[in-house]
Write a protein that holds these residues in place. Structure first.
Motif, PDB file in Angstrom:
ATOM      1  N   LEU A 127      77.351  92.584   3.417  1.00 19.36           N
ATOM      2  CA  LEU A 127      76.692  91.411   4.005  1.00 19.36           C
ATOM      3  C   LEU A 127      76.322  90.402   2.916  1.00 19.36           C
ATOM      4  O   LEU A 127      76.242  89.202   3.160  1.00 19.36           O
ATOM      5  CB  LEU A 127      75.443  91.875   4.758  1.00 19.36           C
ATOM      6  CG  LEU A 127      74.908  90.944   5.836  1.00 19.36           C
ATOM      7  CD1 LEU A 127      75.950  90.759   6.933  1.00 19.36           C
ATOM      8  CD2 LEU A 127      73.619  91.502   6.421  1.00 19.36           C
ATOM      9  N   ALA A 128      76.115  90.898   1.689  1.00 17.21           N
ATOM     10  CA  ALA A 128      75.711  90.024   0.588  1.00 17.21           C
ATOM     11  C   ALA A 128      76.836  89.099   0.135  1.00 17.21           C
ATOM     12  O   ALA A 128      76.631  88.229  -0.706  1.00 17.21           O
ATOM     13  CB  ALA A 128      75.220  90.868  -0.589  1.00 17.21           C
ATOM     14  N   VAL A 129      78.053  89.301   0.655  1.00 13.46           N
ATOM     15  CA  VAL A 129      79.157  88.416   0.283  1.00 13.46           C
ATOM     16  C   VAL A 129      79.491  87.455   1.433  1.00 13.46           C
ATOM     17  O   VAL A 129      80.436  86.675   1.363  1.00 13.46           O
ATOM     18  CB  VAL A 129      80.413  89.240  -0.096  1.00 13.46           C
ATOM     19  CG1 VAL A 129      81.383  88.402  -0.922  1.00 13.46           C
ATOM     20  CG2 VAL A 129      80.047  90.483  -0.882  1.00 13.46           C
ATOM     21  N   CYS A 130      78.699  87.482   2.503  1.00 12.15           N
ATOM     22  CA  CYS A 130      79.074  86.719   3.701  1.00 12.15           C
ATOM     23  C   CYS A 130      79.074  85.220   3.452  1.00 12.15           C
ATOM     24  O   CYS A 130      79.952  84.501   3.936  1.00 12.15           O
ATOM     25  CB  CYS A 130      78.174  87.096   4.868  1.00 12.15           C
ATOM     26  SG  CYS A 130      76.466  86.599   4.630  1.00 12.15           S
ATOM     27  N   GLU A 131      78.136  84.732   2.659  1.00 10.13           N
ATOM     28  CA  GLU A 131      78.077  83.285   2.431  1.00 10.13           C
ATOM     29  C   GLU A 131      79.301  82.819   1.654  1.00 10.13           C
ATOM     30  O   GLU A 131      79.930  81.797   1.997  1.00 10.13           O
ATOM     31  CB  GLU A 131      76.798  82.910   1.677  1.00 10.13           C
ATOM     32  CG  GLU A 131      75.558  83.014   2.550  1.00 10.13           C
ATOM     33  CD  GLU A 131      74.276  82.688   1.785  1.00 10.13           C
ATOM     34  OE1 GLU A 131      74.351  81.970   0.761  1.00 10.13           O
ATOM     35  OE2 GLU A 131      73.207  83.164   2.219  1.00 10.13           O
ATOM     36  N   ALA A 132      79.643  83.587   0.598  1.00  9.25           N
ATOM     37  CA  ALA A 132      80.798  83.199  -0.220  1.00  9.25           C
ATOM     38  C   ALA A 132      82.072  83.249   0.615  1.00  9.25           C
ATOM     39  O   ALA A 132      82.961  82.389   0.456  1.00  9.25           O
ATOM     40  CB  ALA A 132      80.910  84.124  -1.425  1.00  9.25           C
ATOM     41  N   ARG A 133      82.177  84.250   1.500  1.00  7.53           N
ATOM     42  CA  ARG A 133      83.364  84.319   2.376  1.00  7.53           C
ATOM     43  C   ARG A 133      83.444  83.083   3.259  1.00  7.53           C
ATOM     44  O   ARG A 133      84.490  82.478   3.429  1.00  7.53           O
ATOM     45  CB  ARG A 133      83.302  85.584   3.248  1.00  7.53           C
ATOM     46  CG  ARG A 133      83.824  86.843   2.570  1.00  7.53           C
ATOM     47  CD  ARG A 133      84.126  87.924   3.597  1.00  7.53           C
ATOM     48  NE  ARG A 133      82.940  88.372   4.313  1.00  7.53           N
ATOM     49  CZ  ARG A 133      82.182  89.419   3.966  1.00  7.53           C
ATOM     50  NH1 ARG A 133      82.518  90.126   2.892  1.00  7.53           N
ATOM     51  NH2 ARG A 133      81.115  89.750   4.650  1.00  7.53           N
ATOM     52  N   LEU A 158      73.588  79.738  -1.844  1.00  9.59           N
ATOM     53  CA  LEU A 158      74.810  79.839  -2.629  1.00  9.59           C
ATOM     54  C   LEU A 158      75.653  78.566  -2.482  1.00  9.59           C
ATOM     55  O   LEU A 158      76.253  78.061  -3.445  1.00  9.59           O
ATOM     56  CB  LEU A 158      75.619  81.065  -2.176  1.00  9.59           C
ATOM     57  CG  LEU A 158      76.953  81.279  -2.870  1.00  9.59           C
ATOM     58  CD1 LEU A 158      76.753  81.501  -4.367  1.00  9.59           C
ATOM     59  CD2 LEU A 158      77.696  82.473  -2.268  1.00  9.59           C
ATOM     60  N   ARG A 210      87.725  82.932   2.673  1.00 11.62           N
ATOM     61  CA  ARG A 210      88.497  84.136   2.359  1.00 11.62           C
ATOM     62  C   ARG A 210      88.073  85.304   3.243  1.00 11.62           C
ATOM     63  O   ARG A 210      86.923  85.425   3.648  1.00 11.62           O
ATOM     64  CB  ARG A 210      88.278  84.525   0.893  1.00 11.62           C
ATOM     65  CG  ARG A 210      89.099  83.714  -0.086  1.00 11.62           C
ATOM     66  CD  ARG A 210      88.790  84.109  -1.512  1.00 11.62           C
ATOM     67  NE  ARG A 210      88.924  85.555  -1.735  1.00 11.62           N
ATOM     68  CZ  ARG A 210      88.596  86.150  -2.868  1.00 11.62           C
ATOM     69  NH1 ARG A 210      88.088  85.450  -3.874  1.00 11.62           N
ATOM     70  NH2 ARG A 210      88.746  87.445  -3.007  1.00 11.62           N
ATOM     71  N   ASN A 259      75.384  86.561  -2.190  1.00 17.16           N
ATOM     72  CA  ASN A 259      74.415  85.555  -1.730  1.00 17.16           C
ATOM     73  C   ASN A 259      73.299  85.361  -2.752  1.00 17.16           C
ATOM     74  O   ASN A 259      72.863  84.256  -3.020  1.00 17.16           O
ATOM     75  CB  ASN A 259      73.772  85.984  -0.406  1.00 17.16           C
ATOM     76  CG  ASN A 259      74.809  86.219   0.681  1.00 17.16           C
ATOM     77  OD1 ASN A 259      75.987  85.904   0.506  1.00 17.16           O
ATOM     78  ND2 ASN A 259      74.366  86.763   1.794  1.00 17.16           N
ATOM     79  N   ILE A 317      82.123  80.123   2.691  1.00 16.43           N
ATOM     80  CA  ILE A 317      82.349  78.901   1.913  1.00 16.43           C
ATOM     81  C   ILE A 317      83.809  78.794   1.483  1.00 16.43           C
ATOM     82  O   ILE A 317      84.419  77.726   1.544  1.00 16.43           O
ATOM     83  CB  ILE A 317      81.419  78.875   0.673  1.00 16.43           C
ATOM     84  CG1 ILE A 317      79.953  78.798   1.111  1.00 16.43           C
ATOM     85  CG2 ILE A 317      81.759  77.695  -0.229  1.00 16.43           C
ATOM     86  CD1 ILE A 317      78.967  79.133   0.015  1.00 16.43           C
ATOM     87  N   LEU A 326      84.228  87.151  -5.507  1.00 17.47           N
ATOM     88  CA  LEU A 326      83.282  86.316  -4.760  1.00 17.47           C
ATOM     89  C   LEU A 326      81.855  86.564  -5.250  1.00 17.47           C
ATOM     90  O   LEU A 326      81.488  87.666  -5.648  1.00 17.47           O
ATOM     91  CB  LEU A 326      83.357  86.645  -3.271  1.00 17.47           C
ATOM     92  CG  LEU A 326      84.619  86.170  -2.544  1.00 17.47           C
ATOM     93  CD1 LEU A 326      84.527  86.544  -1.069  1.00 17.47           C
ATOM     94  CD2 LEU A 326      84.804  84.664  -2.695  1.00 17.47           C
ATOM     95  N   LEU A 348      75.529  95.724   0.971  1.00 20.76           N
ATOM     96  CA  LEU A 348      76.373  95.096  -0.049  1.00 20.76           C
ATOM     97  C   LEU A 348      77.400  94.150   0.558  1.00 20.76           C
ATOM     98  O   LEU A 348      77.604  93.035   0.062  1.00 20.76           O
ATOM     99  CB  LEU A 348      77.079  96.185  -0.867  1.00 20.76           C
ATOM    100  CG  LEU A 348      76.156  97.024  -1.748  1.00 20.76           C
ATOM    101  CD1 LEU A 348      76.893  98.229  -2.295  1.00 20.76           C
ATOM    102  CD2 LEU A 348      75.616  96.189  -2.897  1.00 20.76           C
TER     103      LEU A 348
END
Lengths: 179, 593
Positions: B565-571, A101, B576, A131, B573, A128, B563
């Motif tokens: 955990l699937a936002v961990c990279e964006a968080r 990402l 937030r 991944n 980067i 957001l 679900l």
């Protein structure tokens, strides 16, 4: 009007091509609206989702908003339909799954050609990204899938009319071959 | 060591050669494959495919001490998994991988037929029974000291018969040769008639009439006929054939010879499962003893032209080879893939010759009927199921072991006799059989009611029946021969779904999938393994729904990934961590049946 079947549609990580294809049923739209009542849909720009009989989802799941909308559709729909390649497999948006990402965001917002004021957006208003991009059946239970990129207007017409009549859905070969 | 060195090379002995090489070298090397390929004129790829098929054959070395824990549900109930972990820990070895110094491998294998004296293991093909923590500790020491197996304590290798109830079959001893003398005095037709009158049916479970099978084979047009003793007792929870081969081998072999005399066969095979290799020496000795006594070999009992010779072939860890057409393939040195029928083995069996394949118990019973007459047999049992049946009883009971009952005995009577304390279920006829619950205990052991090849596993009310389901699901996924899709794919899908259920991740939807797949397997599989592999699922669905329901997540659906955990990279980067940067999993929706 209460006897009409209520239908809602949305596009998640898709290109609205499947919705364009829905419009491609042309004058049969007039026949369709005697059978169905459109609730939330980009077609009528209703934003609020009420309980419906059929929810039709275009596009895959790429961000937190997609997850929220999709779950809301699942909660409110008796029958949930995945329409088109992106909803079923992730499709074109899922091509980013081959990259981190971070690489995608850096290419878009920092290193890409013509980027002005480079920074990765972090406004809390912006959903957001996940991944990876996922097909919708990995997030909610899906009742029907309608393949194609996009499925043709005729395919959508066959699907809707047979579904509305409560029949097992059979497509003529010409409507589901993509070679 | 090489049992076959004195006879000319034959391609149908391929599997036997491979077993010998495996025993000698602890694996089958590329050089060995090349050498065999040249000598037998069999393509190397075909030899490799045979090696791949059998669990006891390997292309990479196992440890010098090759240990396989029996992994039947009865072993597990007796604590085998914890004992295996203890041994792995003490030897500092990972399950399935040889230790770096090549000293030892520890792994599991399907039921080794020691359920009445488990937990059990095989070490270099020899069984050690009645394992406990102390015994495991001693085993670890002996391995670390590299003590040769011959010097290990003899009591480790003691195998008991544990016969707790004997009826006509196990009490009436025949004199050596009685059945054969009856044959020579009264003639083949009379003897065949006698076995027909006795209404003897195959004891392996299918219940085909033995006399009919023999007559069909006798009538088949051929220069040579074959008699095969099916000693591939692989059904989990069965061990009565082991006891017969250990203590009643003379009568089993005489039964084969009787059959040969009746149908006109000159060649016979005992197909002995690899797990029973420890019986090989005693069986070979018994064959030799009978040859010396003129009860086997050429001109038996001085009757000119009554010739019958028996070869013992070993299996190599493949449950499917208990199915007769797969067994015949294996005898011919091939992968054990079940064949289409017809033609049946009685007309086209081993190498295309008319072949009788009978269970160990059937052959022994036939031998006794020849001496004692048909009434001796039909006096016991029911109208449709004559005689007695040997049961291998194991699991939650005070006296596991062998019980011989007249056909028609009720399950509840048997449970009382073996000292079952608060039984909730009996798994009858092995993993492929039926799961009987409390209200079915009045059913009777007989072809027309609760039919069994002899396995009888008892589960008390404290057991979680899903333990059994998971064990059998893994068993079938491992033992499927891979030939047909419904069984190959279905057994693995079911195994995965049961695992999902076991770890409480499954939903009502998964249960529907399990049932759907189980039905497809039952209706669409190529052979009996596939059509019966989901019996335990469908039976326990009906009889023990709670075992499933209490493991369910209380929702209709579970996402395929985490679900939030699937936002961990964006968080990471964006830096937030606000509420909208998380995906909350909703409170579980109520369970909807």
């Amino acid at each position: 009007m209460s006897h009409k079947i209520r239908v809602a549609t949305t596009s998640l990580a898709g290109c609205f091509g499947c919705h364009m294809s829905l419009l491609d049923i042309d004058e049969r739209l007039l026949e369709l609206i005697t059978l169905v009542e459109f609730e939330r849909s980009p077609i009528n720009d209703i934003k609020q989702l009420e309980p419906v009989d059929v929810g039709i989802i275009e596009g895959g799941v790429a961000n937190t908003d997609n997850v929220e909308v999709l779950r809301e559709f699942r909660r409110q729909s008796k029958i949930l339909v995945a329409i088109g390649a992106c909803a079923i497999n992730g499709g074109i948006p899922a091509m980013r799954n081959h990259f981190e990402l971070k690489e995608c965001l850096e290419e878009s917002y920092l290193d890409g050609i013509g980027v002005v004021n480079p920074m990765i957006p972090n406004d809390p208003e912006i959903p957001l990204l996940l991944n990876k991009v996922h097909p919708i059946h990995e997030v909610v239970k899906v009742d029907y899938v309608l393949p194609g990129c996009p499925p043709s207007g005729d395919t959508i017409w066959t699907f809707l009319t047979e579904l509305l009549e409560g029949r097992p859905i059979h497509f003529p070969y010409s409507e589901i071959h993509y070679d | 060591m090489n049992r076959w060195r004195d006879i000319p090379q034959r391609s149908d002995l391929l599997l036997q050669y491979l077993i010998d090489i495996q025993q000698r070298d602890s694996c089958i090397s590329t050089e060995s494959i090349q050498k065999l390929s040249t000598e037998l004129a069999i393509p190397a790829a075909q030899i490799k495919s045979v090696i791949e098929f059998y669990s006891f054959l390997h292309t990479t070395p196992r440890g010098h001490f090759n240990i396989l824990f029996s992994d039947n549900i009865t072993d597990q109930m007796a604590g085998s998994r914890a004992l295996m972990r203890q041994l792995c820990q003490q030897l500092n070895v990972r399950q399935g991988d040889p230790r770096a110094d090549g000293r030892v491998t520890v792994d599991t294998t399907s039921c080794t037929g020691m359920c009445d004296q488990g937990p059990a293991l095989l070490i270099n093909n020899f069984p050690i029974t009645r394992l406990d923590s102390k015994r495991i500790e001693l085993i670890a020491q002996l391995i670390e000291q590299d003590t040769p197996l011959e010097q290990w304590p003899a009591e480790f290798f003691e195998i008991n018969d544990n016969v707790h109830r004997a009826d006509i079959l196990l009490t009436h001893n025949t004199e050596d040769g009685d059945a054969l003398r009856a044959l020579l005095e009264e003639g083949a037709e009379t003897l065949l008639q006698r076995i027909g009158d006795a209404e003897l049916r195959g004891r392996g479970g299918a219940g085909f009439k033995t006399a009919t099978k023999w007559r069909l084979c006798k009538q088949a047009d051929a220069a040579q006929r074959i008699v095969v003793c099916n000693a591939d007792e692989g059904e989990p929870g069965t061990f009565k054939d082991r006891v017969l081969l250990q203590s009643y081998a003379a009568q089993v072999i005489e039964g084969m010879t009787l059959c040969a005399g009746i149908i006109g066969a000159s060649k016979g095979f005992i197909y002995l499962r690899g797990e029973y290799r420890y019986l090989l020496d005693s069986l070979e000795k018994e064959l030799q003893r009978r040859r010396d006594a003129k009860l086997l070999g050429n001109n038996i009992l001085d009757q000119q032209g009554f010739n019958f010779n028996i070869e013992i072939h070993l299996g190599a860890g493949a449950y499917i080879c208990g199915e007769e057409s797969a067994l015949l393939e294996s005898l011919a040195g091939h992968r054990g893939i079940p064949q289409k029928r017809p033609p049946f083995p009685v007309t086209r069996g081993y190498l295309g010759l008319p072949t009788v394949v009978n269970n160990v118990e059937t052959l022994m019973t036939a031998c006794q009927i020849a001496s004692h007459g048909s009434d001796w047999f039909t006096d016991k049992g029911t109208r449709q199921s004559a005689g007695t049946k040997l049961l291998s009883i194991s699991g939650d009971c005070q006296q596991p072991g062998i019980y011989e009952y007249p056909m028609g005995t009720s399950v509840s009577d048997i449970l009382i006799d073996c000292g079952a304390d608060g039984p909730q279920a009996v798994q009858i006829a092995g993993a492929a059989g039926q799961t009987l619950c409390h209200r079915e205990f009045k059913r009777k052991i007989a072809i027309e009611d609760a039919s069994t090849g002899g396995s009888f596993m008892v589960f008390n009310r404290h057991r979680d029946m899903l333990d059994m389901v998971q064990n059998f699901a893994h068993f079938f996924a491992h033992e499927s021969c891979g030939f047909c899709t419904p069984c190959r794919v279905g057994s693995t899908l079911i195994s995965n779904l049961v695992d999902k259920l076991y770890t409480s991740h499954a939903t009502q939807n998964d249960l529907r999938d399990i049932e759907r797949i189980a039905l497809v397997m039952r209706h669409a599989s190529h052979c009996g393994l596939g059509t019966t592999a989901s019996n335990h699922i469908l039976d326990t669905f009906n009889n023990f729904p709670d075992a499933y329901q209490r493991r369910l997540r209380s929702t209709e659906y579970t996402p395929a990934f985490d679900l939030d955990l699937a936002v961990c990279e964006a968080r990471a980067i964006t830096g937030r961590d606000d509420d909208d940067a998380h995906i909350v999993c909703p409170p579980q929706e109520g369970f909807k049946p």
